[in-house]
Design an enzyme around this catalytic site. Structure first.
Site, PDB file in Angstrom:
ATOM      1  CD  GLU A  41      42.785  35.459  31.403  1.00  0.00           C
ATOM      2  OE1 GLU A  41      42.611  36.850  31.063  1.00  0.00           O
ATOM      3  OE2 GLU A  41      43.627  34.494  30.583  1.00  0.00           O
ATOM      4  NE  ARG A 266      41.983  47.969  35.615  1.00  0.00           N
ATOM      5  CZ  ARG A 266      41.820  46.680  35.024  1.00  0.00           C
ATOM      6  NH1 ARG A 266      40.696  46.319  34.426  1.00  0.00           N
ATOM      7  NH2 ARG A 266      42.449  45.885  35.477  1.00  0.00           N
ATOM      8  CE  LYS A 276      44.125  38.991  36.978  1.00  0.00           C
ATOM      9  NZ  LYS A 276      43.259  38.146  36.046  1.00  0.00           N
TER      10      LYS A 276
HETATM   11  P1  ATP Z   1      44.390  42.545  35.273  1.00  0.00           P
HETATM   12  O1  ATP Z   1      44.939  43.426  34.188  1.00  0.00           O
HETATM   13  O2  ATP Z   1      44.990  42.568  36.608  1.00  0.00           O
HETATM   14  O3  ATP Z   1      44.905  40.922  34.651  1.00  0.00           O
HETATM   15  P2  ATP Z   1      41.795  41.910  34.593  1.00  0.00           P
HETATM   16  O4  ATP Z   1      40.769  42.824  34.597  1.00  0.00           O
HETATM   17  O5  ATP Z   1      42.191  41.403  33.269  1.00  0.00           O
HETATM   18  O6  ATP Z   1      43.088  42.730  35.679  1.00  0.00           O
HETATM   19  P3  ATP Z   1      40.322  39.843  35.728  1.00  0.00           P
HETATM   20  O7  ATP Z   1      40.849  38.592  36.085  1.00  0.00           O
HETATM   21  O8  ATP Z   1      39.668  39.754  34.264  1.00  0.00           O
HETATM   22  O9  ATP Z   1      41.513  40.913  35.706  1.00  0.00           O
HETATM   23  O10 ATP Z   1      39.291  40.620  36.458  1.00  0.00           O
HETATM   24  C1  ATP Z   1      38.096  39.896  37.380  1.00  0.00           C
HETATM   25  C2  ATP Z   1      37.232  41.218  37.518  1.00  0.00           C
HETATM   26  O11 ATP Z   1      38.081  41.966  38.496  1.00  0.00           O
HETATM   27  C3  ATP Z   1      36.813  41.967  36.243  1.00  0.00           C
HETATM   28  O12 ATP Z   1      35.454  42.079  36.324  1.00  0.00           O
HETATM   29  C4  ATP Z   1      37.716  43.102  36.436  1.00  0.00           C
HETATM   30  O13 ATP Z   1      36.868  44.227  35.640  1.00  0.00           O
HETATM   31  C5  ATP Z   1      37.815  43.365  37.825  1.00  0.00           C
HETATM   32  N1  ATP Z   1      39.071  44.279  38.010  1.00  0.00           N
HETATM   33  C6  ATP Z   1      40.419  43.924  37.610  1.00  0.00           C
HETATM   34  N2  ATP Z   1      41.270  44.978  37.947  1.00  0.00           N
HETATM   35  C7  ATP Z   1      40.492  45.720  38.714  1.00  0.00           C
HETATM   36  C8  ATP Z   1      40.639  46.955  39.202  1.00  0.00           C
HETATM   37  N3  ATP Z   1      41.894  47.769  39.304  1.00  0.00           N
HETATM   38  N4  ATP Z   1      39.844  47.823  39.787  1.00  0.00           N
HETATM   39  C9  ATP Z   1      38.167  46.918  40.123  1.00  0.00           C
HETATM   40  N5  ATP Z   1      38.217  46.230  39.344  1.00  0.00           N
HETATM   41  C10 ATP Z   1      39.031  45.204  38.718  1.00  0.00           C
HETATM   42 MG    MG Z   2      42.491  39.964  32.241  1.00  0.00          MG
END
Ligand code: ATP
Ligand code: MG
Length: 567
Positions: A41, A266, A276
């Site tokens: 995102e 994760r 983020k």
């Molecule tokens: P954040 O909470 O940091 O915003 P998110 O999961 O909402 O993380 P996205 O931008 O939706 O972030 O993530 C893109 C991809 O990266 C998704 O498939 C998500 O599962 C993966 N991802 C995000 N954080 C991690 C992590 N700590 N370890 C492994 N994969 C991750």
């Molecule tokens: Mg997210």
């Protein structure tokens, strides 16, 4: 864009997703295709957790001769910005990966809306007039069924009319939603008539004001996967409980292709937060100097700190891919960059807390050039010459007035070697009025060049040093963990997670003395300051002839000792 092989990642370790993909291939699924996607995102900069997701997704495509898309999941217009879209592309490329297609969930808004009408026409979705609070209340609790919405049994015609009017902008934000008609008694809360569309008047970074209804992530994601021909939709474990909805939607829609969702754990790392939202909070509160502050766990922060793509990929491969959540010790990340920089970083001498040494038998007008090895791990890096004069700087920490027996550094009457030069013996200690040591008077033994001693006597201590006459000064910043706590998120109710900050996460060194060759250090170059650590010339702040040095990592893990002492 094709896969970038110039910077091709190391061979990845085998993990359970490989087994799953291989089983699908063996069963002849997807006509032998493997197509993954990385779907961030664009609401912030990518962090080390995303490195993991990038390596897994792009790594699968590489391993099986497949493809990987970069898809921006931009279904939440309020939080998304072009700056993030740009940084994410840059970071993925920098890590060494190239995508097949670059897509946006918003590219599919029209198709997604068409699917919504399909669900309405087939009786699988309805327009609900409950407010967000009411929807939550009707959903009930985990241990008992929810209640059905009073709007659940509207006719398909009425629903279609209302949905079209939602799209046309006839209703206020939040006045109505489109919900899937599944099962309000399901033990899985995601199946209790989840919301598929909401009304939201927000300017979207790509579609502008064209839409006032936006699809929910759970609705958009699987359908985008299907439309892009994704075979394996790899995501993190928190989506496991969403998988039944993912599959339900695919079951009830005329999609051209059926993707499969696979979840893995994760990545969490000690001494840092990885979300983020929280990282944005640090930026907004001015606790760090932007998303690329070298203390940030963002890819851009790590890059500016001196981490390399090779080290990040090696770290990601090394920690493996698991099905249960755990936290990785930050030392593993640091060891990955140590391994890489040990091979590639040029050595140089820097004295960060200097104390003056006068070699009383070294003629005042003498200048001697000594040959020093640029990188003992890489003969091709060659040698350089270091000037030696009567006065040199050594590290204050390398001298003890009352030295214990096993102290191999400098002390009154003791002999040590100046690296690449001669052995020196401390004859006299000069102090200022406050009793602070300001100068050490030593003698040097001219017979001890080239690492030898004439009588074969053992000199154990080897110190780094810089000629006082030739030393240059440049900003040197010692970066350390941003948080003092291993699990900064782990705070009791009511305590701010930001209260765990490490007060010494950034130390600006006052008056360091650097080897003269460092004046020419180009922005974005790695060095090992001998005995101190790896340093990187800040790519943004360094100028030609005026480098700024960021400490990437110390040579050894000093936090392990701190924790031991505190136990
Ligand atoms: P954040 O909470 O940091 O915003 P998110 O999961 O909402 O993380 P996205 O931008 O939706 O972030 O993530 C893109 C991809 O990266 C998704 O498939 C998500 O599962 C993966 N991802 C995000 N954080 C991690 C992590 N700590 N370890 C492994 N994969 C991750
Ligand atoms: Mg997210």
């Amino acid at each position: 864009m094709s896969q970038d092989t110039s910077n091709a990642p190391e061979k990845a370790y085998h993990h359970f997703i490989h087994d799953e993909v291989e089983a699908d291939l063996a069963a002849g699924k997807n006509a032998g295709r493997v197509h993954t996607r990385f779907p961030p995102e664009p609401n912030g900069y990518l962090h080390i957790g995303h490195v993991k997701a990038i390596c897994v997704n792009f790594g699968l495509a590489q391993k099986y001769g497949g493809k990987c898309n970069l898809r921006f999941d931009d279904t939440n217009p309020a939080k998304e910005e072009q700056e993030y879209v740009d940084s994410i592309q840059h970071d993925v490329r920098w890590l060494g990966f190239g995508w097949d297609r670059l897509t946006y969930a918003s590219d599919f808004f029209e198709e997604l809306y068409g699917y919504a009408e399909h669900l309405v026409r087939t009786g699988h979705a309805y327009v609900c007039d409950l407010s967000a609070e009411q929807v939550a209340e009707y959903r009930g609790r985990l241990d008992r069924p929810g209640r059905e919405s009073p709007y659940r049994n509207r006719s398909a015609e009425e629903n279609l009319d209302l949905l079209r009017r939602m799209r046309a902008g006839e209703f206020e934000d939040g006045a109505r939603t489109l919900r899937a008609k599944i099962d309000m008694a399901s033990p899985n809360p995601n199946l209790r008539d989840p919301v598929l569309y909401r009304i939201l008047r927000a300017h979207h970074h790509r579609t502008g004001d064209r839409w006032c209804i936006y699809p929910m992530y759970d609705y958009a994601h699987g359908q985008c996967d299907a439309l892009e021909g994704i075979t394996h939709s790899v995501c993190t474990l928190e989506f496991e409980i969403h998988r039944p909805l993912y599959n339900w939607l695919l079951d009830h829609l005329p999609v051209p292709h059926r993707p499969r969702q696979i979840e893995f754990a994760r990545l969490n790392v000690t001494y840092t937060v990885l979300s983020k939202r929280k990282l944005l909070e640090l930026v907004r509160a001015g606790i760090v100097d932007g998303w690329d502050d070298p203390r940030m766990p963002t890819i851009s922060g790590l890059r500016r700190r001196g981490y390399t793509p090779e080290a990040l990929r090696a770290f990601s491969d090394g920690v493996g891919v698991a099905r249960f959540n755990s936290t990785v010790d930050k030392v593993l990340l640091e060891n990955a960059i140590r391994d890489d920089l040990n091979r590639r970083a040029r050595r140089a001498m820097a004295v960060l807390d200097p104390i003056l040494v006068t070699l009383e038998n070294f003629p005042a007008d003498k200048l001697e050039w000594l040959e020093a090895v640029n990188n003992p791990e890489d003969p091709a890096a060659g040698t350089r010459r270091m000037p030696l004069t009567r006065q040199v700087w050594i590290e204050r920490d390398d001298f003890r007035e009352d030295a214990p027996k096993k102290y191999f550094r400098l002390a009154p009457g003791k002999e040590v070697r100046l690296r690449y030069a001669y052995c020196i013996t401390c004859k006299e200690v000069k102090k200022d009025a406050q009793g602070k040591v300001i100068e050490l008077v030593c003698t040097y033994d001219p017979q001890t060049g080239h690492g030898t001693t004439p009588d074969g006597r053992k000199v154990k201590g080897i110190l780094h040093w810089v000629s006082a006459e030739h030393a240059i000064e440049a900003p040197v910043r010692l970066y350390d963990h941003l948080f003092a706590a291993q699990f900064p998120d782990d705070v009791p109710e009511g305590v701010d997670w930001k209260s765990n900050l490490n007060p010494k996460s950034l130390v600006k060194v006052a008056g360091p003395k650097l080897e003269p060759c460092l004046r020419e250090a180009l922005p974005g170059t790695h060095y090992q300051f001998e005995r101190l650590g790896y340093f990187f010339t800040d790519p943004h702040e360094s100028k030609s002839g005026a480098p700024v040095f960021n400490r990437t990592v110390t040579l050894r893990d000093s936090w392990a000792n701190i924790e031991k002492r505190e136990e």
